[in-house]
Design a protein around this motif. Structure first.
Motif, mmCIF file in Angstrom:
data_model
loop_
_atom_site.group_PDB
_atom_site.id
_atom_site.type_symbol
_atom_site.label_atom_id
_atom_site.label_comp_id
_atom_site.label_asym_id
_atom_site.label_seq_id
_atom_site.Cartn_x
_atom_site.Cartn_y
_atom_site.Cartn_z
ATOM 1 N N THR A 73 0.815 -1.223 0.000
ATOM 2 C CA THR A 73 0.000 0.000 0.000
ATOM 3 C C THR A 73 0.848 1.273 0.000
ATOM 4 O O THR A 73 0.299 2.370 -0.045
ATOM 5 C CB THR A 73 -0.954 0.036 1.217
ATOM 6 O OG1 THR A 73 -0.187 0.107 2.413
ATOM 7 C CG2 THR A 73 -1.869 -1.178 1.231
ATOM 8 N N HIS A 133 -6.946 -1.241 -4.306
ATOM 9 C CA HIS A 133 -6.983 -0.508 -3.039
ATOM 10 C C HIS A 133 -7.847 0.742 -3.165
ATOM 11 O O HIS A 133 -7.865 1.389 -4.210
ATOM 12 C CB HIS A 133 -5.570 -0.085 -2.616
ATOM 13 C CG HIS A 133 -4.610 -1.218 -2.524
ATOM 14 N ND1 HIS A 133 -4.588 -2.100 -1.469
ATOM 15 C CD2 HIS A 133 -3.634 -1.622 -3.372
ATOM 16 C CE1 HIS A 133 -3.634 -2.998 -1.671
ATOM 17 N NE2 HIS A 133 -3.049 -2.735 -2.818
ATOM 18 N N GLU A 134 -8.497 1.097 -2.087
ATOM 19 C CA GLU A 134 -9.247 2.352 -2.070
ATOM 20 C C GLU A 134 -8.287 3.529 -1.935
ATOM 21 O O GLU A 134 -8.434 4.547 -2.605
ATOM 22 C CB GLU A 134 -10.239 2.356 -0.908
ATOM 23 C CG GLU A 134 -11.174 3.536 -0.940
ATOM 24 C CD GLU A 134 -12.235 3.447 0.138
ATOM 25 O OE1 GLU A 134 -12.526 4.506 0.740
ATOM 26 O OE2 GLU A 134 -12.755 2.359 0.389
ATOM 27 N N ILE A 153 -3.892 4.580 -1.218
ATOM 28 C CA ILE A 153 -2.494 4.164 -1.123
ATOM 29 C C ILE A 153 -1.689 5.355 -0.624
ATOM 30 O O ILE A 153 -2.168 6.492 -0.646
ATOM 31 C CB ILE A 153 -1.918 3.659 -2.470
ATOM 32 C CG1 ILE A 153 -2.013 4.742 -3.561
ATOM 33 C CG2 ILE A 153 -2.589 2.356 -2.903
ATOM 34 C CD1 ILE A 153 -1.313 4.381 -4.866
#
Length: 166
Positions: free
Chosen positions: A53, A132-133, A135
């Motif tokens: 992330t 991912h929503e 990062i």
């Protein structure tokens, strides 16, 4: 994560990246870390976050045309052949440290696509980011990362999602 690592944006001197986000009213969180940490994996470890992330921004050059910025997960390495195919180039190469700093005007370890919005770069992001929503990406100087929504990052930087790592 050390308690001092996560700070309100008002406690940190604004960078170009933060100004871009503020201007578009994109919510973000700031994370600070010792500037001597250059690896995204080291930064992730320091912050206690999964390395996939925390993204690093690499400067890549091609035979002809504008230099490129490519954002890839901290736990992955750029696959130059795969990336070249993904962007329709015969060959690409990572810029040297000196070349990356000359092209961006930023120090290695502080290069971020948000800090270079509107500059002469074609911008790409590994397709893995779309899982991912949010990062973390560099905030435009060593020792500063910003957690941003992936959709906003792509929209603001004009990044094109491509396969860049294996």
């Amino acid at each position: 994560m050390p308690p001092e690592a996560r700070r309100p944006a008002g406690q940190i001197e604004k960078t170009n990246a933060m100004r871009v986000l503020d201007a578009k009213r994109v919510p973000y969180e700031t994370y600070t870390y010792p500037p001597e940490l250059h690896s995204a994996v080291e930064v992730a470890s320091y912050l206690g976050l999964p390395p996939e992330t925390v993204y690093k921004t690499l400067v890549v050059v091609r035979d002809r045309g504008r230099p490129m910025l490519v954002m890839v997960p901290g736990d992955r390495e750029l696959d130059e052949r795969l990336f070249a195919q993904s962007v329709g180039e015969k060959r690409v190469a990572m810029a040297s440290k000196a070349e990356a700093e000359r092209l961006t005007g930023l120090l290695v370890g502080g290069i971020g696509a948000l800090a270079l919005v509107g500059r002469k770069f074609d911008v790409f992001i590994d397709v893995l980011a779309e899982a991912h929503e949010t990062i973390l990406v560099n905030g435009g100087r060593r020792g500063l990362n910003l957690r941003v929504p992936v959709s906003a990052l792509i929209a603001l930087t004009g990044a094109r999602p491509v396969r860049a790592t294996t």
